[in-house]
Design an enzyme around this catalytic site. Sequence first.
Site, mmCIF file in Angstrom:
data_model
loop_
_atom_site.group_PDB
_atom_site.id
_atom_site.type_symbol
_atom_site.label_atom_id
_atom_site.label_comp_id
_atom_site.label_asym_id
_atom_site.label_seq_id
_atom_site.Cartn_x
_atom_site.Cartn_y
_atom_site.Cartn_z
ATOM 1 N N HIS A 1 -25.652 43.229 67.292
ATOM 2 C CA HIS A 1 -26.616 42.598 68.196
ATOM 3 C C HIS A 1 -26.516 41.082 68.044
ATOM 4 C CE1 HIS A 1 -29.846 42.010 70.846
ATOM 5 N NE2 HIS A 1 -30.671 42.966 70.454
ATOM 6 N N HIS A 39 -30.310 38.045 72.781
ATOM 7 C CA HIS A 39 -31.767 38.104 72.930
ATOM 8 C C HIS A 39 -32.558 37.279 71.933
ATOM 9 C CE1 HIS A 39 -31.137 42.176 75.161
ATOM 10 N NE2 HIS A 39 -30.684 41.123 75.836
ATOM 11 N N TYR A 73 -32.125 36.812 68.761
ATOM 12 C CA TYR A 73 -32.176 37.292 67.379
ATOM 13 C C TYR A 73 -31.217 36.454 66.520
ATOM 14 C CZ TYR A 73 -34.968 40.999 69.406
ATOM 15 O OH TYR A 73 -35.954 41.680 70.072
ATOM 16 N N ARG A 76 -34.429 50.850 81.378
ATOM 17 C CA ARG A 76 -35.675 51.509 81.773
ATOM 18 C C ARG A 76 -35.433 52.767 82.592
ATOM 19 N NH1 ARG A 76 -38.114 45.584 83.054
ATOM 20 N NH2 ARG A 76 -35.888 45.350 83.492
#
Length: 364
Positions: free
Chosen positions: A179, A182, A184, A321
């Site tokens: 990752h 976003h 992080y 989603r």
Amino acid sequence: MPSLFDPLTLGAVRTQNRAFMAPLTRMRASVPGDVPNDLMRDYYVQRASAGLLVSEGTQVSPEGKGYMDTPGIHSDEQVAGWRRITDAVHDAGGLIAAQLWHVGRVSHESLHDGALPVSASDGPYRNRTTVRGEDGRPTRVDCPVPRPLRLDEVPRLLEDFRRATTNAREAGFDLVEIHGAHGYLLHQFLAADSNLRTDEYGGSLENRARLMLEVTDAVIGAWSSDRVGIRISPIGSFNGTTDPEGAEAGLHVARELGRRDLAFLHLSEPDWAGGPVLDDDYRQALREAHPGPIVGAGSYDRAKAERLLDAGFIDAAAFGRAFIANPDLPRRLAEDLPLNPPRPESFYGGDAEGYTDYPAHGAA
């Protein structure tokens, strides 16, 4: 041109289709211990018809945790819990990657016995995270100003990612995804607005990208390049990080990662979080920079996925989603079936409601 329903070779694996499930934080791990459980197993098995399941962010160490009830992959109990999930996914005919996660400053001292989260720098920023409230339910709290990761801590951080990769292999995952997106930790080092360092990890773009590439090399060393992917989000604002040099940074790391012959590069586009729609000029530049498979994610539907596949900008599309609400999403897309609407109030935390109770098409 390939369709969304054609197989795809990703490094060492071959997927049954190109409709992937994006990594989705759901906060259902068992406490204490942040252990993957049988409810999570049911959730992933329901969605095993995806070409590839990318797990929710899975912390590589206790320091890497930023949200309540998110799973880890740094203890024996966590590895055993994930093994029950991966075995069940494989029995259902699916493939699954572990997303290796260190949140950096997107955390709270209550998750670390009062210690401050780490980041590239100690600059103040505005963001919130989710912890357990006094009523046991998720509650949003302000993130504190982090402390900078010290140079002498970098080897330990690399070892955390190496160990997490080894644990993912033991847990039966088919691939790992780093990752790097976003806002992080790895993105915090890459972004010019969150990295204020003056040492070899700060300043120039090459220095800011250093930690992301060192982590990638550590993960490759613990497995092999054809079992490793990475997610980036170079354009947009995420978790208090808005990189003014993000477009250039994305192309730089895409080129460097392309030299490592990874299984895939996973591009998280900004429109899913209210950001701009990525233009095709940038997509073309990214394709020219990175020779390997590219997975696109961000407010995708079938039409968007097929347009970008036809144009050659992506090789697979990851759905978020839509996969939460439709466990049989590839079938629904292939047969143009109606989609269940997602219920955002149950996205984070809780039990089976809003998690494993979405029906497949035709089911009661």
